[in-house]
Design an enzyme around this catalytic site. Structure first.
Site, PDB file in Angstrom:
ATOM      1  N   LYS A 153       0.824  -1.222   0.000  1.00  0.00           N
ATOM      2  CA  LYS A 153       0.000   0.000   0.000  1.00  0.00           C
ATOM      3  C   LYS A 153       0.857   1.271   0.000  1.00  0.00           C
ATOM      4  O   LYS A 153       0.500   2.259  -0.638  1.00  0.00           O
ATOM      5  CB  LYS A 153      -0.975  -0.014   1.180  1.00  0.00           C
ATOM      6  N   ASP A 162     -10.056   2.195   2.078  1.00  0.00           N
ATOM      7  CA  ASP A 162     -10.176   1.512   3.382  1.00  0.00           C
ATOM      8  C   ASP A 162     -10.805   2.447   4.412  1.00  0.00           C
ATOM      9  O   ASP A 162     -11.582   2.022   5.274  1.00  0.00           O
ATOM     10  CB  ASP A 162      -8.784   1.100   3.911  1.00  0.00           C
TER      11      ASP A 162
END
Ligand code: NAP
Length: 521
Positions: free
Chosen positions: A308, A349
């Site tokens: 990420k 997220d």
């Protein structure tokens, strides 16, 4: 059309009949009779098999040599004799390039015994090369040599890929080789060469196993998964490619939910697992190779552990458009490409987690103001959730195994840091687990012993496999309200789908797909 070929390795006529019928029933376009496994079958048996499937299922036959993955340790003359005895019922025969080139005698005998008697109506020739260890150094030359053989109609090149970037030479062949090819990278990193073959004009075919346990090479996917999970029949030249970059990535639920959503919404796209080694260099290398080939069609990626932060770095290095939220969190889980090299980075997220929490609590984000929240973990998911909770005005205490990581995150977002073993404070209203503790297969573990939970607390576990973790089970027993990780997972995937397609995501379907798959494991 690119063919889906199912290898048959049955040692008896009875088994071979059953496998052929099953392959036809499952929608195979061709079967490969692996003669090296079928030495016990008589000439009559092969005639029976031919009659059984008629013209509906073309047959490729090969007595694969042991040095190229076969099991029959026979010399060239025995293998040619074997090919000659089944040639009348085969549409294609596969001979290794090394055997073809070994001597003029081998070639002459092949042409005479296998093709000569049947000229005009006989099988066509596939020349092949397999390396079960690595990419052959002279790969280009091997394919050139196959292309140069006049009798060769299909060139087949197969090797074990150590890194996903090694697949691009094979895609180049599927895109533009002079002759039709079967180009496959074996192993998990190479699985995209199998899943995407139908997209490319020179891809003659790829192999899919009849069922789990019947693979004839590492990385082979079952025909049911190729057609069901990976949308094989819907793929065409214009199909857009999406995928999840991660390591590990094999058990990701993302291909299942995104492919189901593409299908439901009529989007011409396919979503595949992309196994990329952890270092940034590998991440960068994969995307550079993919984006340098507009015809490859990569339009977006989900990004998971451990990439990420790499996704954000990649977008920065490419002067991409970075959502301020992703910049502030320091991680992106979504990349979008426009086909001309431009990159956008998002973090879904954050909203996925906040929406899961507030929906389950029946409140809005503003209602969370001043709530005291214990966040367990300070990794990628922890960062996004801490940022979200702080934006809602929560007071956040970060509990983490590595103290330094907790302190750094706490300093960045104005929180307090504590060791993972510390007791949660008495006024704690919400507990969020963002560690991987309790995740399959370590389902007996919990990040927080039950005696630290209090009735009335809200306990949100971001782990979604299993759906009910030990933490959630014990929290329920204590009288807490619980929120599982599935809602967050579906929310973040739905947001990705909407970013990529501009269409509303079929959330109910996506949730059903995850729950069905998790319940089946
Ligand atoms: P990550 O960046 O690798 O962080 C892992 C976190 O777990 C770190 O805080 C790490 O502590 C802690 N941890 C791992 N093993 C531990 C152990 N044995 N004992 C104590 N602490 C341990 O991973 P991530 O991306 O944040 O993902 C973490 C979890 O979040 C995953 O398991 C996943 O299930 C879940 N997640 C769910 C969703 C969803 O949509 N539901 C989305 C993303 C993530 P250290 O700092 O000490 O290493």
């Amino acid at each position: 059309m690119t063919l889906l070929i199912v290898p048959i390795t049955a040692p008896t006529l009875e088994q071979a009949r059953a496998d052929l019928l099953r392959a036809r029933e499952l929608g195979a376009d061709m079967v490969e009779l692996r003669l090296d496994h079928m030495a016990g079958l008589a000439n009559e048996d092969f005639r029976t098999l031919r009659k059984l499937v008629g013209d509906a299922l073309p047959i490729l036959a090969t007595p694969r040599a042991p040095e190229e993955g076969g099991i029959w340790d026979a010399g060239d003359s025995l293998r040619i004799r074997e090919l000659a005895r089944v040639a009348h019922c085969a549409n294609l025969v596969d001979v290794e390039l090394t055997a073809w080139e070994r001597s003029p005698d081998v070639r002459e005998r092949l042409l005479l015994d296998v093709f000569g008697k049947l000229r005009g109506s006989g099988p066509r020739l596939v020349l092949s090369a397999h390396d079960f260890k690595q990419r052959p150094v002279n790969l280009c030359r091997i394919v050139e040599r196959m292309n140069e053989v006049e009798e060769c109609e299909v060139a087949k090149i197969v090797f074990h890929a150590r890194h996903i970037s090694e697949t691009f030479e094979l895609f180049d062949l599927m895109h533009g080789n002079a002759k039709p090819v079967v180009a496959i990278a074996m192993g998990e990193a190479g699985v995209i060469t199998r899943l995407l073959a139908r997209k490319f004009p020179m891809a003659f075919g790829t192999f899919a196993s009849l069922e789990k346990g019947k693979e004839s090479a590492p990385g082979q996917v079952t025909i049911e998964e190729m057609k069901g999970l990976y949308r094989w029949d819907a793929i065409n030249r214009g199909t857009a490619v999406y995928g999840v970059i991660g390591n590990p990535v094999a058990h990701s639920m993302s291909p299942a939910i995104h492919n189901a959503a593409f299908e439901r919404c009529g989007v011409n796209a396919v979503y595949v697992p992309l196994l990329v080694e952890p270092a940034y260099e590998y991440f960068e290398d994969f995307l550079r190779e993919a984006l340098a080939r507009p015809w490859f069609g990569l339009l977006g990626c989900s990004v998971t552990i451990p990439h990420k932060a790499n996704a954000l770095r990649f977008a920065r290095n490419r002067h991409g458009e970075i959502e301020p939220l992703a910049e502030r969190i320091g991680a992106a889980n979504t990349l979008t490409f426009n086909g001309a090299g431009s990159v956008r980075a998002h973090n879904t997220d954050y909203a996925g987690a906040l929406d899961a929490l507030t929906t389950a609590m029946g409140c809005s984000r503003t209602d969370l103001r001043d709530a005291e929240v214990a966040v367990l973990g300070a990794g990628g998911a922890g960062r996004a959730i801490v940022a979200g909770l702080r934006d809602c005005g929560c007071r956040v205490i970060i509990y983490n195994r590595t103290a330094e990581r907790a302190k750094q995150l706490a300093d960045e977002f104005g929180c307090t840091a504590a060791p993972l073993e510390a007791r949660v404070r008495p006024g704690t209203k919400i507990v969020v687990n963002t560690t991987s503790i309790g995740m399959h297969p370590n389902v007996g573990d919990t990040p927080l012993p039950a005696d630290r939970l209090r009735p009335g607390m809200v306990v949100f576990d971001t782990v979604y496999n299993p759906i009910e973790t030990r933490l959630l089970r014990e929290a329920k027993q204590v009288g807490c309200r619980t929120v599982d990780g599935v809602a967050m997972f579906v929310n973040q995937a739905a947001a990705q789908f909407e970013l990529w397609t501009g269409k509303p995501a079929p959330r109910e379907l996506m949730r059903d797909v995850v729950i069905r798959r998790l319940s089946a494991t």
